[in-house]
Scaffold this motif. Structure first.
Motif, PDB file in Angstrom:
ATOM      1  N   ALA A 106       6.971 104.798 122.603  1.00 43.04           N
ATOM      2  CA  ALA A 106       7.477 103.980 121.576  1.00 43.04           C
ATOM      3  C   ALA A 106       9.026 104.434 121.438  1.00 43.04           C
ATOM      4  CB  ALA A 106       6.802 104.097 120.221  1.00 43.04           C
ATOM      5  N   LEU A 107       9.179 105.697 121.499  1.00 42.57           N
ATOM      6  CA  LEU A 107      10.692 106.414 121.327  1.00 42.57           C
ATOM      7  C   LEU A 107      11.419 105.996 122.479  1.00 42.57           C
ATOM      8  CD1 LEU A 107      12.336 108.212 119.273  1.00 42.57           C
ATOM      9  CD2 LEU A 107      11.725 109.987 120.917  1.00 42.57           C
ATOM     10  N   ILE A 108      10.974 105.891 123.616  1.00 43.45           N
ATOM     11  CA  ILE A 108      11.860 105.395 124.938  1.00 43.45           C
ATOM     12  C   ILE A 108      12.136 103.907 124.773  1.00 43.45           C
ATOM     13  CG2 ILE A 108      11.594 104.743 127.220  1.00 43.45           C
ATOM     14  CD1 ILE A 108       9.682 107.509 127.639  1.00 43.45           C
ATOM     15  N   ASN A 109      11.294 103.163 124.041  1.00 47.65           N
ATOM     16  CA  ASN A 109      11.558 101.721 124.187  1.00 47.65           C
ATOM     17  C   ASN A 109      12.538 101.345 122.874  1.00 47.65           C
ATOM     18  OD1 ASN A 109       9.816 100.729 126.131  1.00 47.65           O
ATOM     19  ND2 ASN A 109       8.177 100.589 124.816  1.00 47.65           N
ATOM     20  N   PHE A 116      21.048 103.199 124.040  1.00 47.66           N
ATOM     21  CA  PHE A 116      21.216 104.235 124.808  1.00 47.66           C
ATOM     22  C   PHE A 116      20.837 104.432 126.344  1.00 47.66           C
ATOM     23  CE2 PHE A 116      20.479 105.227 120.298  1.00 47.66           C
ATOM     24  CZ  PHE A 116      21.581 105.766 120.187  1.00 47.66           C
ATOM     25  N   ARG A 117      21.334 105.220 127.041  1.00 46.39           N
ATOM     26  CA  ARG A 117      21.181 105.186 128.455  1.00 46.39           C
ATOM     27  C   ARG A 117      20.524 106.208 129.351  1.00 46.39           C
ATOM     28  NH1 ARG A 117      24.606 101.245 130.657  1.00 46.39           N
ATOM     29  NH2 ARG A 117      25.013  99.474 129.133  1.00 46.39           N
ATOM     30  N   GLN A 118      20.370 107.330 128.393  1.00 48.92           N
ATOM     31  CA  GLN A 118      19.684 108.459 129.249  1.00 48.92           C
ATOM     32  C   GLN A 118      18.876 109.182 128.105  1.00 48.92           C
ATOM     33  OE1 GLN A 118      19.725 109.163 132.666  1.00 48.92           O
ATOM     34  NE2 GLN A 118      21.033 107.407 132.921  1.00 48.92           N
ATOM     35  N   GLU A 167      16.253 107.664 132.798  1.00 46.28           N
ATOM     36  CA  GLU A 167      16.922 106.735 132.715  1.00 46.28           C
ATOM     37  C   GLU A 167      16.545 105.589 131.658  1.00 46.28           C
ATOM     38  OE1 GLU A 167      18.178 103.559 135.627  1.00 46.28           O
ATOM     39  OE2 GLU A 167      19.558 105.206 135.801  1.00 46.28           O
ATOM     40  N   LEU A 168      17.465 105.152 130.711  1.00 50.26           N
ATOM     41  CA  LEU A 168      16.878 104.164 129.847  1.00 50.26           C
ATOM     42  C   LEU A 168      17.736 102.842 130.010  1.00 50.26           C
ATOM     43  CD1 LEU A 168      17.131 106.234 126.582  1.00 50.26           C
ATOM     44  CD2 LEU A 168      15.141 105.690 127.883  1.00 50.26           C
ATOM     45  N   GLY A 169      17.080 101.668 130.041  1.00 49.80           N
ATOM     46  CA  GLY A 169      17.836 100.500 130.236  1.00 49.80           C
ATOM     47  C   GLY A 169      18.806 100.294 131.375  1.00 49.80           C
TER      48      GLY A 169
END
Length: 178
Positions: A106-109, A116-118, A167-169
């Motif tokens: 949930a936090l990653i999402n 945020f990207r990383q 990595e995010l998004g």
């Protein structure tokens, strides 16, 4: 156990959050604080996270708060603004029941939705007693990026600190929007 509900934390959760964290400070090596912060200090930290535009989540089930997770600035300098550091703490009675994974997902999402990207996980004693945290992050797709050896001293022994990254998004494929 029914699946816990994940929701944004609120000030009414601070007493339970503090209790979970106090146990981690006193009995574990995930946090390198030596004395648990007061409820007032935990509320100040909570408000700082929210004021910075970062997510702060709790897992609730069976009539109690089972854990919490939040993201904050990885480093204070502006060039780091698209990178967050995560923190996850689970109540002793809920450990090993999947609560940490639900919170981390949930936090990653939430962080990806914020742009945020990383995400960096700074795992205290990731090569020792906190191996569960390392495995939790590996399962969520984090990769090891380094280990600083013997940089903390707690509970009568030297501790390593492990860094993991996800990595995010869009990651590094385009500049951040902020």
């Amino acid at each position: 156990m029914t699946t816990p509900a994940i929701r944004p934390a609120c000030p009414a959760d601070i007493a339970a959050i503090r209790a979970i964290y106090a146990h981690a400070v006193l009995h574990g090596t995930a946090s390198w604080e030596l004395e648990p912060p007061t409820e007032t200090e935990m509320l100040r930290r909570f408000e700082t996270i929210l004021a910075g535009g970062y997510p702060y989540l709790v897992a609730e089930g069976e009539g109690e708060l089972l854990g919490y997770a939040y993201a904050g600035a990885y480093r204070p300098r502006p060039a780091y603004r698209a990178t967050v550091e995560n923190s996850i703490y689970v109540a002793p009675t809920a450990q090993g029941r999947g609560v940490g994974g639900l919170l981390l997902d949930a936090l990653i999402n939430a962080c990806a939705e914020c742009g945020f990207r990383q995400m960096i996980a700074v795992i205290g004693d990731g090569t020792g007693a906190s191996v569960g945290s390392r495995r939790l992050h590996e399962k969520a797709g984090f990769r090891l990026i380094g280990v600083a050896e013997k940089v903390g001293f707690k509970q009568g022994r030297w501790l390593d600190q492990m860094l993991m990254q996800k990595e995010l998004g869009e990651g590094d494929r385009s500049p951040p929007a902020f």
